[in-house]
Design a protein around this motif. Structure first.
Motif, short mmCIF file in Angstrom:
data_model
loop_
_atom_site.label_atom_id
_atom_site.label_comp_id
_atom_site.label_asym_id
_atom_site.label_seq_id
_atom_site.Cartn_x
_atom_site.Cartn_y
_atom_site.Cartn_z
N GLY A 2 34.16 17.01 -32.73
CA GLY A 2 34.69 16.00 -33.62
C GLY A 2 35.66 15.01 -33.00
N SER A 3 36.28 15.37 -31.89
CA SER A 3 37.29 14.50 -31.31
C SER A 3 36.71 13.30 -30.58
CB SER A 3 38.15 15.31 -30.34
OG SER A 3 37.36 15.80 -29.28
N ASN A 4 35.42 13.28 -30.32
CA ASN A 4 34.79 12.20 -29.57
C ASN A 4 34.22 11.10 -30.44
OD1 ASN A 4 35.35 13.28 -27.05
ND2 ASN A 4 33.54 14.55 -27.09
N HIS A 5 34.58 11.06 -31.69
CA HIS A 5 34.02 10.07 -32.61
C HIS A 5 34.94 8.85 -32.66
CE1 HIS A 5 32.05 13.79 -34.34
NE2 HIS A 5 31.08 13.08 -33.81
N GLN A 6 34.72 7.93 -31.74
CA GLN A 6 35.58 6.75 -31.63
C GLN A 6 35.45 5.79 -32.80
OE1 GLN A 6 34.91 4.80 -27.91
NE2 GLN A 6 35.01 6.69 -26.74
N HIS A 7 34.30 5.78 -33.45
CA HIS A 7 34.03 4.81 -34.51
C HIS A 7 34.22 5.40 -35.91
CE1 HIS A 7 32.44 2.16 -31.44
NE2 HIS A 7 31.69 3.16 -31.01
N LEU A 49 24.13 0.11 -45.18
CA LEU A 49 23.90 1.52 -44.86
C LEU A 49 23.18 1.67 -43.52
CD1 LEU A 49 22.94 3.07 -48.31
CD2 LEU A 49 24.91 3.68 -46.89
N ASP A 50 22.20 0.81 -43.27
CA ASP A 50 21.52 0.84 -41.98
C ASP A 50 22.50 0.59 -40.84
OD1 ASP A 50 19.04 1.40 -43.06
OD2 ASP A 50 18.32 -0.68 -42.97
N ASN A 51 23.40 -0.35 -41.03
CA ASN A 51 24.39 -0.65 -40.00
C ASN A 51 25.36 0.50 -39.79
OD1 ASN A 51 23.34 -3.15 -39.32
ND2 ASN A 51 24.55 -4.23 -40.85
N VAL A 52 25.74 1.19 -40.85
CA VAL A 52 26.59 2.37 -40.71
C VAL A 52 25.82 3.46 -39.97
CG1 VAL A 52 27.72 4.26 -41.96
CG2 VAL A 52 28.06 1.93 -42.70
N GLY A 53 24.55 3.62 -40.29
CA GLY A 53 23.73 4.60 -39.58
C GLY A 53 23.66 4.31 -38.09
N LYS A 54 23.52 3.05 -37.74
CA LYS A 54 23.50 2.67 -36.32
C LYS A 54 24.83 2.99 -35.65
CE LYS A 54 20.32 -1.18 -37.04
NZ LYS A 54 20.23 -2.66 -37.03
N LEU A 55 25.92 2.74 -36.36
CA LEU A 55 27.24 3.02 -35.80
C LEU A 55 27.45 4.53 -35.63
CD1 LEU A 55 29.78 1.65 -34.76
CD2 LEU A 55 30.67 1.69 -37.09
N ILE A 56 26.98 5.31 -36.57
CA ILE A 56 27.06 6.76 -36.45
C ILE A 56 26.23 7.23 -35.26
CG2 ILE A 56 26.40 8.96 -37.54
CD1 ILE A 56 27.20 7.64 -40.24
N LEU A 57 25.05 6.66 -35.10
CA LEU A 57 24.21 7.01 -33.95
C LEU A 57 24.91 6.65 -32.65
CD1 LEU A 57 21.59 8.06 -32.74
CD2 LEU A 57 20.59 5.79 -33.13
N GLN A 58 25.51 5.48 -32.59
CA GLN A 58 26.25 5.06 -31.39
C GLN A 58 27.38 6.05 -31.11
OE1 GLN A 58 27.82 1.09 -31.60
NE2 GLN A 58 29.00 1.32 -29.74
N ASP A 59 28.11 6.41 -32.14
CA ASP A 59 29.20 7.36 -32.02
C ASP A 59 28.69 8.70 -31.48
OD1 ASP A 59 31.97 7.37 -32.40
OD2 ASP A 59 31.84 8.34 -34.35
N HIS A 60 27.56 9.13 -32.01
CA HIS A 60 26.97 10.40 -31.60
C HIS A 60 26.54 10.35 -30.13
CE1 HIS A 60 25.07 14.24 -32.04
NE2 HIS A 60 23.88 13.76 -31.72
#
Length: 90
Positions: A2-7, A49-60
């Motif tokens: 969980g600590s590596n989630h910059q976004h 929502l698509d943009n949030v999904g992309k940001l979550i993917l980037q974070d991951h």
């Protein structure tokens, strides 16, 4: 991991805006607004929502996947990523 989630803060903020947007669409429907107006707003929420999904993917990818590879958990994280992508991209 969980600590590596910059976004994460940005993700939470975007989801809060989307939540408000969905509430306003609900109010538009209650007020019997034009169907085309409702559909336009729903399209905007989908895009957000698509943009949030992309940001979550980037974070991951930048956090969890890199960390897993560094710790030798490549197979597990790739399997989990494939599963998440299959659910996200339908």
């Amino acid at each position: 991991m969980g600590s590596n989630h910059q976004h994460r803060k940005s993700i939470v903020n975007r989801l809060a805006r989307i939540e408000g947007h969905v509430r306003s669409i609900k109010e538009m429907a209650k007020a019997d607004r034009d169907c085309s107006d409702l559909l336009l707003q729903i399209a905007a929420v989908r895009k957000a929502l698509d943009n949030v999904g992309k940001l979550i993917l980037q974070d991951h990818l930048e956090g969890c996947v890199v960390e897993a590879i560094e710790h030798g958990n490549q197979e597990e994280v790739i399997h989990d990523l494939q599963k998440a992508l299959n659910n996200f991209i339908r």
